[in-house]
Design an enzyme around this catalytic site. Sequence first.
Site, PDB file in Angstrom:
ATOM      1  N   HIS A  83       1.135  -1.286   0.023  1.00  0.00           N
ATOM      2  CA  HIS A  83       0.188   0.057  -0.007  1.00  0.00           C
ATOM      3  C   HIS A  83       0.868   1.301   0.030  1.00  0.00           C
ATOM      4  O   HIS A  83       1.904   1.210   0.740  1.00  0.00           O
ATOM      5  CB  HIS A  83      -0.711  -0.194   1.185  1.00  0.00           C
ATOM      6  CG  HIS A  83      -2.081   0.742   1.205  1.00  0.00           C
ATOM      7  ND1 HIS A  83      -2.682   1.468   0.031  1.00  0.00           N
ATOM      8  CD2 HIS A  83      -2.912   1.304   2.281  1.00  0.00           C
ATOM      9  CE1 HIS A  83      -3.679   2.166   0.221  1.00  0.00           C
ATOM     10  NE2 HIS A  83      -3.883   2.038   1.631  1.00  0.00           N
TER      11      HIS A  83
ATOM     12  N   GLY B 260      -6.366 -10.142   1.342  1.00  0.00           N
ATOM     13  CA  GLY B 260      -5.378 -11.045   1.382  1.00  0.00           C
ATOM     14  C   GLY B 260      -6.053 -12.478   1.517  1.00  0.00           C
ATOM     15  O   GLY B 260      -5.378 -13.422   1.153  1.00  0.00           O
TER      16      GLY B 260
END
Length: 351
Positions: free
Chosen positions: A125, A154
Amino acid sequence: MAVINFGGVKEEVVTREEFPLSKAKEVLKNEVVAVLGYGPQGYGQSLNLRDNGINVIVGQRKGGKGWSDALKDGWVEGKNLFSSIEDAIDKATIIQLLLSDAGQKEQWPLVKKHLKKGQALYFSHGFSIVFKEQTGVVPPPDVDVVLVAPKGSGRTVRSNYLAGSGINASFAVFQDATGKARERTIACGIAIGSGYLFPTSFENEVISDLTGERGVLMGAIAGIMKAQYDVLRANGHSPSEAFNETVEEATQSLYPLVGANGMDWMFAACSTTAQRGALDWSKKFEAVTKPLFDLLYRDVRQGVETRRVLDTCSAPDYREKLTKELDEWKNSEMWRAGAAVRSLRPENWKK
């Protein structure tokens, strides 16, 4: 890289055909990858790396849910699971900083203290790097700073991998201290099971990601579903009917078809009545929501959203307040009706 035509715009992407797992393993053969944090991304990426034969270790605070989850998944304390972030960093050449964004800010002084020349600092990120004025995350100049951002949770990074598929991911190099940052990045992207990789920048990744999460990925779609459900209920429709027409048909029938074939195909394949209504009303919804998306994008770019995340998630009573917010959704009639509807799906029938 392969050149693909995306709706008339040619882009370069990395496919597993040109950069197979065997090449990724060769690039990473002398690397030790430390995954810091065992939340959704830490879980998915670390297990895929392990299954693909990469030398990977996990750093996770002992005693919490992440620690117990890691033990259940076969990580061994003292061998490839460490309760000390310092130990994990000291043993690694690539550090995947997959803590929450607030957690990255909190732990950054410790992480920075233990970084060594030539290591790679890997993010999924762009948050911490792009909004450094808020996070304080400024890496030293002698480490690679790279990004691989799966375009999915995830959990799906892992489930898609186990199903023989993959989650597409973007990648970027913010700082190349070793001269091999790009190769390291792509190799990690392939090794975590990406379907294909497309280039971005840290800034573009975080702005598009935060906009998407608050928009059509979760925030907007949840709000639109709630609004339609409430209108149907207010006009005398049962909870079962309202939920089926709002959520169940979308998620179980239409959205999978859109994902497989595109909205253009869906428009062409539905009944003429649905087709006419959808084509006409899509323009009305676009007109109404476009100003809201402009506002959302502005707030993301200007750091309003990141400031809110850091302020709220670091508050001492955050978990208590979060539980209350989540319970409002969980205990609402709409989603209690949804639980009943899901229980009646054929795959959930008791044998």
